[in-house]
Design an enzyme around this catalytic site. Structure first.
Site, PDB file in Angstrom:
ATOM      1  N   GLN A 144      -8.684  30.979  32.809  1.00 28.36           N
ATOM      2  CA  GLN A 144      -7.351  30.406  32.926  1.00 28.36           C
ATOM      3  C   GLN A 144      -6.683  30.464  31.561  1.00 28.36           C
ATOM      4  O   GLN A 144      -7.194  29.903  30.598  1.00 28.36           O
ATOM      5  CB  GLN A 144      -7.421  28.956  33.407  1.00 28.36           C
ATOM      6  N   GLN A 164      -3.075  30.086  24.335  1.00 25.06           N
ATOM      7  CA  GLN A 164      -3.514  31.426  24.718  1.00 25.06           C
ATOM      8  C   GLN A 164      -4.687  31.896  23.860  1.00 25.06           C
ATOM      9  O   GLN A 164      -4.861  31.463  22.719  1.00 25.06           O
ATOM     10  CB  GLN A 164      -2.355  32.414  24.595  1.00 25.06           C
ATOM     11  N   SER A 165      -5.481  32.808  24.443  1.00 27.26           N
ATOM     12  CA  SER A 165      -6.603  33.452  23.752  1.00 27.26           C
ATOM     13  C   SER A 165      -7.649  32.455  23.276  1.00 27.26           C
ATOM     14  O   SER A 165      -8.390  32.727  22.321  1.00 27.26           O
ATOM     15  CB  SER A 165      -6.100  34.291  22.565  1.00 27.26           C
ATOM     16  N   ARG A 166      -7.684  31.300  23.895  1.00 28.85           N
ATOM     17  CA  ARG A 166      -8.640  30.254  23.546  1.00 28.85           C
ATOM     18  C   ARG A 166      -8.435  29.689  22.145  1.00 28.85           C
ATOM     19  O   ARG A 166      -9.306  29.011  21.614  1.00 28.85           O
ATOM     20  CB  ARG A 166     -10.092  30.748  23.699  1.00 28.85           C
ATOM     21  N   LEU A 167      -7.271  29.937  21.550  1.00 29.16           N
ATOM     22  CA  LEU A 167      -6.952  29.354  20.240  1.00 29.16           C
ATOM     23  C   LEU A 167      -6.252  28.014  20.463  1.00 29.16           C
ATOM     24  O   LEU A 167      -5.082  27.829  20.120  1.00 29.16           O
ATOM     25  CB  LEU A 167      -6.083  30.313  19.417  1.00 29.16           C
TER      26      LEU A 167
END
Length: 214
Positions: A11, A191-194
């Protein structure tokens, strides 16, 4: 579901951001702001939180409870003092709370010492509960083994006869706890797990604010 399908569940989060220079200096105010947004957007049961406790052997236990109040001193929930969590808090009076509002892609973690609130405060809240909830609290010896569903319903029925829709007697073992935070963490999905993670740590009477790596 196959293991491979579970591994591929993803997600992306992109709705909001969180900056340590913009958050409120008081974590209680920051929590109130986020809770108000969850209420405004009709997030289902925004006061639902995971309560984690540890027993005398430091084994952790978690369950969902409902936040029923908060002040600048801490966060309040109610339960049976003789339940598993009540016994664990008697042995180890510290707890962690976790709120997760997926619609806002947000999580709040709170850690701190726990103490019982006063009996009059518990009584006031108990009497404000719906009649059936009051009877349910009286009928249930929470966390104890029960013979059957039928036995529980029989006890419930007997208590409704004993206490018509008038004042129900609050169980002696029932009441509230106050979690007094020493740390907060506000998590905003990105976003991008950041992800954005902002942590408040109490030092004396002040709060230190830091950004954590995701």
């Amino acid at each position: 579901m196959k293991k491979e399908e579970l591994e591929q569940l993803r997600q992306e989060y992109s709705k909001h951001s969180l900056d340590e220079k913009e958050v409120d200096k008081n974590p209680f105010n920051q929590f109130e702001k986020w809770l108000a947004e969850a209420l405004r957007l009709l997030v289902p049961e925004p006061n639902a939180m995971t309560l984690s406790t540890a027993d005398s052997q430091n084994r952790p236990h978690s369950r969902i409870v409902l936040l029923k109040g908060y002040t600048d001193q801490g966060f309040i929930f109610f339960t049976n003092y003789a339940s598993d969590k009540g016994r664990e808090l008697e042995q180890n009076p510290y707890a962690a709370l976790c709120f997760f509002w997926i619609e806002l892609e947000r999580q709040v973690r709170i850690e701190g010492a726990v103490e019982k609130i006063s009996q009059p405060e518990s009584e006031r809240y108990f009497q404000s509960r719906p009649y059936m909830s009051q009877i349910g609290a009286l009928a249930s010896n929470q966390s104890e083994v029960v013979e059957s569903r039928e036995a529980l319903e029989k006890k419930f029925s007997e208590l409704t006869e004993k206490y018509p829709e008038e004042k129900v007697e609050m169980p002696e073992t029932w009441g509230g706890y106050l979690v007094k935070p020493s740390a907060f963490e506000f998590w905003q999905g990105r976003q991008s797990r950041l992800h954005d993670r902002i942590k408040y740590t109490k030092k004396n009477e002040n709060w230190n604010i830091e950004r954590l790596s995701p």
